[in-house]
Scaffold this active site. Structure first.
Site, PDB file in Angstrom:
ATOM      1  N   ASP A 118      -8.528   3.616   0.959  1.00 42.08           N
ATOM      2  CA  ASP A 118      -7.574   3.898   2.030  1.00 42.08           C
ATOM      3  C   ASP A 118      -8.334   4.437   3.241  1.00 42.08           C
ATOM      4  OD1 ASP A 118      -5.427   4.553   3.632  1.00 42.08           O
ATOM      5  OD2 ASP A 118      -4.457   5.846   2.153  1.00 42.08           O
TER       6      ASP A 118
ATOM      7  N   CYS B 136       0.865  -1.182   0.000  1.00 39.57           N
ATOM      8  CA  CYS B 136       0.000   0.000   0.000  1.00 39.57           C
ATOM      9  C   CYS B 136       0.903   1.234   0.000  1.00 39.57           C
ATOM     10  CB  CYS B 136      -0.997  -0.022   1.159  1.00 39.57           C
ATOM     11  SG  CYS B 136      -0.286   0.179   2.803  1.00 39.57           S
TER      12      CYS B 136
ATOM     13  N   ARG C 146      -3.665  -0.601   5.315  1.00 41.95           N
ATOM     14  CA  ARG C 146      -4.190  -1.715   4.513  1.00 41.95           C
ATOM     15  C   ARG C 146      -3.242  -2.898   4.405  1.00 41.95           C
ATOM     16  NH1 ARG C 146      -5.605   2.052  -0.454  1.00 41.95           N
ATOM     17  NH2 ARG C 146      -3.743   3.002   0.427  1.00 41.95           N
TER      18      ARG C 146
END
Length: 148
Positions: A117, A8, A14
């Site tokens: 996100d 990420c 994440r």
């Protein structure tokens, strides 16, 4: 042994959640790591990410890592959270074109290929991200196992 690398942006939300989720499934034949395209090395996972993992009794001990050549070479499959992460990796490591995918692309999602996100969002948003990641990782495992 299948080596999975989740990527990420900052490696605090994440990808560490994805790494912890897959590790928690305790499936033989899988190794997993995570990294960030723009990670500051040594940061903990975000407070909400840790809380969500704790709420699901998932062990985690995370320290952020910047994506590097060693990690790219280590991985059999690189699963990114967004298309922009995928393209950044392909730009820097064009030889990875056969092993880098967005997580949603890898699991068959054809339209919106980004995992949103949650950074800076509420605990509820992190919970939604956790649920999405858990479902996608289950699909990814099934795909990998069926192709072996």
């Amino acid at each position: 042994m299948q080596r999975i690398l989740f990527v990420c942006t900052g490696n605090t939300c994440r990808s560490p959640m994805a790494e912890a989720i897959l590790k928690n499934k305790k499936i033989d034949g899988f190794e997993v790591k995570s990294a960030g395209i723009y990670a500051a090395t040594g940061s903990e996972a975000s407070a909400h990410a840790k809380k969500v993992l704790d709420d699901h009794q998932i062990e985690h001990d995370h320290s952020s890592t910047m994506l590097d050549t060693e990690a790219v070479r280590w991985a059999d499959v690189i699963l990114t959270m967004t298309a922009s992460h995928k393209y950044a990796i392909l730009q820097q490591y064009p030889e990875t074109s056969d092993k880098v995918f967005t997580l949603k692309e890898f699991t068959g999602e054809e339209f919106y290929v980004d995992v949103v996100d949650p950074f800076g969002g509420s605990l509820a948003i992190y919970q939604e991200t956790y649920q999405e990641l858990d479902q996608l990782i289950t699909k990814a495992i099934e795909k990998i196992q069926s192709s072996q």
